[in-house]
Design a protein around this motif. Structure first.
Motif, PDB file in Angstrom:
ATOM      1  N   LYS A   1       0.829  -1.196   0.000  1.00 13.61           N
ATOM      2  CA  LYS A   1       0.000   0.000   0.000  1.00 13.61           C
ATOM      3  C   LYS A   1       0.871   1.257   0.000  1.00 13.61           C
ATOM      4  N   SER A   2       0.419   2.273  -0.739  1.00 15.90           N
ATOM      5  CA  SER A   2       1.127   3.547  -0.738  1.00 15.90           C
ATOM      6  C   SER A   2       0.996   4.213   0.627  1.00 15.90           C
ATOM      7  N   SER A   3       1.965   5.065   0.945  1.00 17.68           N
ATOM      8  CA  SER A   3       1.959   5.743   2.241  1.00 17.68           C
ATOM      9  C   SER A   3       0.974   6.901   2.232  1.00 17.68           C
ATOM     10  N   LEU A   4       0.620   7.360   3.428  1.00 15.78           N
ATOM     11  CA  LEU A   4      -0.261   8.506   3.551  1.00 15.78           C
ATOM     12  C   LEU A   4       0.371   9.737   2.917  1.00 15.78           C
ATOM     13  N   GLY A   5       1.703   9.864   3.063  1.00 17.18           N
ATOM     14  CA  GLY A   5       2.409  10.988   2.456  1.00 17.18           C
ATOM     15  C   GLY A   5       2.306  10.968   0.940  1.00 17.18           C
ATOM     16  N   SER A   6       2.419   9.768   0.355  1.00 21.42           N
ATOM     17  CA  SER A   6       2.298   9.636  -1.093  1.00 21.42           C
ATOM     18  C   SER A   6       0.902  10.033  -1.564  1.00 21.42           C
ATOM     19  N   ARG A   7      -0.104   9.631  -0.807  1.00 20.29           N
ATOM     20  CA  ARG A   7      -1.474   9.962  -1.194  1.00 20.29           C
ATOM     21  C   ARG A   7      -1.736  11.455  -1.072  1.00 20.29           C
TER      22      ARG A   7
END
Length: 229
Positions: free
Chosen positions: A129-135
């Motif tokens: 899963k992508s990180s919250l920062g990436s999103r």
């Protein structure tokens, strides 16, 4: 009307005017999480709904499809992945990440069974899963792209739906070939874009003229009086 779906690699980066950057902040601030930047013109009021090239009924239907798809996705994979569903003219774009190919295919099957879904573009990646920062970066990036469309002035910005995942930009909409090419070029010009994926319905200029909303006369205006004979 034809469906066009193709991927083009990032060609260049370029700085945009200050106005675009300010507009990007306004767009990004309007959205939370990693949902697509525009989820139907109706979300931002009646004016946007009126300007959308889809019928008002289709816009409402797309919103219903998205809500049902998110529920199906959660029922299918639970917390094992991060997947978003974006519907435009009843075509559903799936993006995000799942841990296995089986999960990816299971999600597509579940969403395909939703009433009125006419096609699916499955861009879900098999990875962590992508990180919250990436999103969060994706939300900001989508805002910059939308602002760039507005700043360009030679295309109708609200004709495009912008979805971003991990720096990959997905462009949806009912557009002409010229608009598709111009929109793709503008998206590639924004710093941080890794790749542009075109998920368009291509129409001719004649078809577009029939889709465009009719201009209403200004409030209080009257028709001109006939010229004297």
């Amino acid at each position: 009307m034809t469906l066009q779906y193709r991927t083009s690699l990032l060609a260049r980066n370029a700085a945009r005017p200050v106005a675009a950057a300010l507009a990007a902040v306004m767009f990004a601030a309007s959205f939370a999480g990693c949902a697509p930047l525009i989820v139907g013109g109706a979300m931002v009021g009646g004016v946007m709904m009126a300007l959308d090239r889809r019928t008002s009924g289709t816009q409402v239907e797309d919103q219903s499809i998205e809500l049902k798809a998110l529920n199906r996705i959660k029922d299918t994979i639970g917390d094992r992945g991060h997947v978003s569903a974006t519907s435009f003219n009843r075509m559903v774009l799936l993006t995000g990440e799942v841990p296995s190919e089986q999960d990816k295919q299971a999600i597509e099957l579940a969403v395909s069974r939703i009433e009125n879904v006419k096609s699916i573009v499955n861009e879900v990646a098999v990875m962590n899963k992508s990180s919250l920062g990436s999103r969060s970066n994706d939300v900001i990036l989508a805002g910059k792209i939308k602002a760039t469309f507005v700043d360009a002035r030679d295309i109708q910005a609200n004709a495009f739906k912008v979805v971003t995942e991990r720096g990959i930009v997905y462009l949806m909409g009912i557009v002409t070939e010229r608009e598709a090419n111009r929109g793709s070029d503008l998206a590639r010009s924004v710093s941080g874009v890794q790749k542009v994926v075109r998920v368009f319905e291509i129409v001719t200029e004649e078809e577009l003229a029939r889709l465009q909303p009719k201009q209403q006369p200004a409030s209080g205006s009257t028709a001109p009086a006939p010229a004297p004979q």
